[in-house]
Design a protein around this motif. Structure first.
Motif, mmCIF file in Angstrom:
data_model
loop_
_atom_site.group_PDB
_atom_site.id
_atom_site.type_symbol
_atom_site.label_atom_id
_atom_site.label_comp_id
_atom_site.label_asym_id
_atom_site.label_seq_id
_atom_site.Cartn_x
_atom_site.Cartn_y
_atom_site.Cartn_z
ATOM 1 N N ILE A 8 0.835 -1.205 0.000
ATOM 2 C CA ILE A 8 0.000 0.000 0.000
ATOM 3 C C ILE A 8 0.867 1.251 0.000
ATOM 4 C CG2 ILE A 8 -1.697 1.331 1.308
ATOM 5 C CD1 ILE A 8 -2.903 -1.297 2.230
ATOM 6 N N ALA A 9 1.971 1.232 0.738
ATOM 7 C CA ALA A 9 2.877 2.384 0.748
ATOM 8 C C ALA A 9 3.438 2.630 -0.654
ATOM 9 C CB ALA A 9 4.011 2.152 1.743
ATOM 10 N N PHE A 10 3.775 1.545 -1.346
ATOM 11 C CA PHE A 10 4.294 1.668 -2.711
ATOM 12 C C PHE A 10 3.221 2.237 -3.633
ATOM 13 C CE2 PHE A 10 5.051 -0.064 -6.960
ATOM 14 C CZ PHE A 10 6.361 0.323 -7.173
ATOM 15 N N ARG A 11 1.998 1.715 -3.507
ATOM 16 C CA ARG A 11 0.895 2.235 -4.316
ATOM 17 C C ARG A 11 0.653 3.712 -4.036
ATOM 18 N NH1 ARG A 11 -4.706 -0.554 -3.929
ATOM 19 N NH2 ARG A 11 -5.160 1.250 -5.246
ATOM 20 N N ARG A 12 0.730 4.106 -2.777
ATOM 21 C CA ARG A 12 0.478 5.503 -2.417
ATOM 22 C C ARG A 12 1.481 6.418 -3.118
ATOM 23 N NH1 ARG A 12 -0.511 5.194 3.105
ATOM 24 N NH2 ARG A 12 1.700 4.836 3.367
ATOM 25 N N ASP A 13 2.750 6.010 -3.123
ATOM 26 C CA ASP A 13 3.780 6.815 -3.791
ATOM 27 C C ASP A 13 3.577 6.851 -5.299
ATOM 28 O OD1 ASP A 13 4.936 7.294 -1.342
ATOM 29 O OD2 ASP A 13 6.511 5.791 -1.567
ATOM 30 N N MET A 14 3.390 5.671 -5.899
ATOM 31 C CA MET A 14 3.298 5.576 -7.355
ATOM 32 C C MET A 14 1.995 6.178 -7.892
ATOM 33 S SD MET A 14 6.061 4.302 -8.629
ATOM 34 C CE MET A 14 6.824 5.369 -7.388
ATOM 35 N N ILE A 70 -10.799 12.483 -5.803
ATOM 36 C CA ILE A 70 -9.778 12.211 -6.831
ATOM 37 C C ILE A 70 -10.296 12.655 -8.193
ATOM 38 C CG2 ILE A 70 -8.468 10.411 -8.016
ATOM 39 C CD1 ILE A 70 -8.649 8.777 -5.355
ATOM 40 N N HIS A 71 -11.510 12.231 -8.515
ATOM 41 C CA HIS A 71 -12.112 12.553 -9.812
ATOM 42 C C HIS A 71 -12.197 14.060 -10.026
ATOM 43 C CE1 HIS A 71 -15.774 13.683 -12.100
ATOM 44 N NE2 HIS A 71 -15.357 12.755 -12.950
ATOM 45 N N ASP A 72 -12.718 14.780 -9.034
ATOM 46 C CA ASP A 72 -12.928 16.220 -9.191
ATOM 47 C C ASP A 72 -11.604 16.961 -9.361
ATOM 48 O OD1 ASP A 72 -15.582 15.652 -8.950
ATOM 49 O OD2 ASP A 72 -15.825 16.523 -6.939
ATOM 50 N N ALA A 73 -10.573 16.527 -8.633
ATOM 51 C CA ALA A 73 -9.260 17.176 -8.770
ATOM 52 C C ALA A 73 -8.687 16.945 -10.166
ATOM 53 C CB ALA A 73 -8.301 16.648 -7.706
ATOM 54 N N LEU A 74 -8.878 15.742 -10.694
ATOM 55 C CA LEU A 74 -8.382 15.455 -12.046
ATOM 56 C C LEU A 74 -9.146 16.259 -13.085
ATOM 57 C CD1 LEU A 74 -7.952 11.592 -11.769
ATOM 58 C CD2 LEU A 74 -6.109 13.245 -12.135
ATOM 59 N N GLU A 108 -3.388 10.061 -2.093
ATOM 60 C CA GLU A 108 -2.645 9.693 -0.882
ATOM 61 C C GLU A 108 -3.592 9.545 0.315
ATOM 62 O OE1 GLU A 108 0.307 12.759 -0.688
ATOM 63 O OE2 GLU A 108 1.665 11.729 -2.083
ATOM 64 N N THR A 109 -4.570 10.426 0.416
ATOM 65 C CA THR A 109 -5.563 10.325 1.486
ATOM 66 C C THR A 109 -6.350 9.025 1.366
ATOM 67 O OG1 THR A 109 -5.805 12.730 1.678
ATOM 68 C CG2 THR A 109 -7.645 11.382 2.469
ATOM 69 N N LEU A 153 -5.455 6.151 -0.090
ATOM 70 C CA LEU A 153 -4.669 4.951 0.192
ATOM 71 C C LEU A 153 -4.209 4.895 1.653
ATOM 72 C CD1 LEU A 153 -2.846 4.649 -3.206
ATOM 73 C CD2 LEU A 153 -4.427 2.998 -2.199
ATOM 74 N N THR A 154 -4.128 6.025 2.316
ATOM 75 C CA THR A 154 -3.882 6.020 3.760
ATOM 76 C C THR A 154 -5.090 5.415 4.476
ATOM 77 O OG1 THR A 154 -2.403 7.943 3.672
ATOM 78 C CG2 THR A 154 -3.465 7.468 5.789
ATOM 79 N N TYR A 155 -6.280 5.724 3.977
ATOM 80 C CA TYR A 155 -7.501 5.133 4.534
ATOM 81 C C TYR A 155 -7.503 3.616 4.311
ATOM 82 C CZ TYR A 155 -12.452 3.904 4.886
ATOM 83 O OH TYR A 155 -13.644 3.297 5.214
ATOM 84 N N VAL A 156 -7.115 3.179 3.114
ATOM 85 C CA VAL A 156 -7.046 1.746 2.812
ATOM 86 C C VAL A 156 -6.042 1.060 3.738
ATOM 87 C CG1 VAL A 156 -6.397 0.034 1.059
ATOM 88 C CG2 VAL A 156 -7.765 2.029 0.410
ATOM 89 N N GLU A 157 -4.918 1.715 3.969
ATOM 90 C CA GLU A 157 -3.900 1.141 4.861
ATOM 91 C C GLU A 157 -4.456 0.968 6.271
ATOM 92 O OE1 GLU A 157 0.719 2.134 5.552
ATOM 93 O OE2 GLU A 157 -0.647 3.732 6.183
ATOM 94 N N ARG A 158 -5.156 1.978 6.757
ATOM 95 C CA ARG A 158 -5.733 1.906 8.107
ATOM 96 C C ARG A 158 -6.776 0.797 8.188
ATOM 97 N NH1 ARG A 158 -6.396 6.915 8.509
ATOM 98 N NH2 ARG A 158 -8.582 7.050 7.855
#
Length: 255
Positions: A101-107, A205-209, A222-223, A225-230
């Protein structure tokens, strides 16, 4: 002088180059069946002998494979970037899931940032169409379908980042995720409260894109995937607690 004679390119070489580019860019994905020989030759505007020559070269390079009575396919071997032994090792250790998950968050944060800057309007239309499917899905949508749409949404963002190395690397990572190597991601989609939170995160995510706001897109991913990690840490903790509780029950029952 650094000049060489100009030579016309063989038709088969031009076909090889075009197919390679389609595979490299992720347009032809692993397992994709090519049109029939007659149809493909017509589409490319080449003779069938030239096409056969090109296909033979691509098979020798391991990019295409022929299946008896089924046709020619993009090689499945391009999908997995990890050996079975390594995948099984990942599955046996919880720390690998957290690192994943940390790798996914970065990439994926980087991919979202790049997509906000570099995606074409058509790329964004694809992302928006998938988001609409997520948004309009019924509350009782099966968890496996919800998880599949989630993966499709994230992969569309990666594709829109227009980095072919990142694209193929992340496809291999998602192949492990679909196979349940790291964790059972469907658990989150079985709980309505988590679905609602995931919906809000996907919307951000969608709206920012759509606004082409690169920093906001990265922050939203990042927010998320941090939720997914938790949530994964909570799953792991619950599983450990359940194991201890079963041991206590066995003790009480005299087993």
């Amino acid at each position: 002088m650094p000049f060489r004679p100009v030579t016309s390119e063989k038709l088969s070489s031009a076909v090889v180059r075009q197919v390679e580019e389609l595979i490299l860019r992720g347009i032809l994905s692993p397992g994709k069946r090519l049109p029939s020989e007659r149809e493909l030759a017509e589409r490319l505007g080449v003779s069938r002998p030239s096409l056969r020559d090109a296909i033979a070269q691509l098979q020798e390079r391991g990019l295409l494979s022929a299946k008896a009575s089924a046709g020619v396919f993009v090689s499945d071997s391009l999908e997995s970037g990890f050996s079975p032994a390594l995948a099984e090792l990942f599955a046996r250790h919880d720390e690998a899931a957290i690192d994943y998950i940390a790798f996914r968050r970065d990439m994926e944060g980087l991919a979202a940032e790049r997509a906000a800057r570099l995606a074409s309007d058509t790329d964004l239309a694809v992302i928006s169409a998938i988001f609409t499917k997520i948004k309009d899905a019924p509350d009782n949508q099966p968890a496996d379908q919800a998880a599949a749409l989630d993966a499709q949404f994230h992969m569309a963002i990666i594709e829109a980042s227009h980095n072919v190395v990142m694209l193929h690397m992340m496809r291999a990572m998602y192949d492990l995720l679909r196979g349940g190597v790291f964790y059972n991601r469907q658990i989150m989609f079985k709980q309505q409260t988590k679905r609602a939170e995931l919906m809000d995160q996907h919307r951000a995510i969608h709206d920012a894109l759509m606004a082409r706001d690169a920093p906001a897109a990265r922050a939203a991913v990042e927010t998320h995937l941090t939720y997914v990690e938790r949530a994964l840490l909570d799953q792991q903790r619950t599983a450990r607690h359940e194991d201890v509780a079963r041991q206590r029950l066995d003790q009480e029952l005299g087993n």
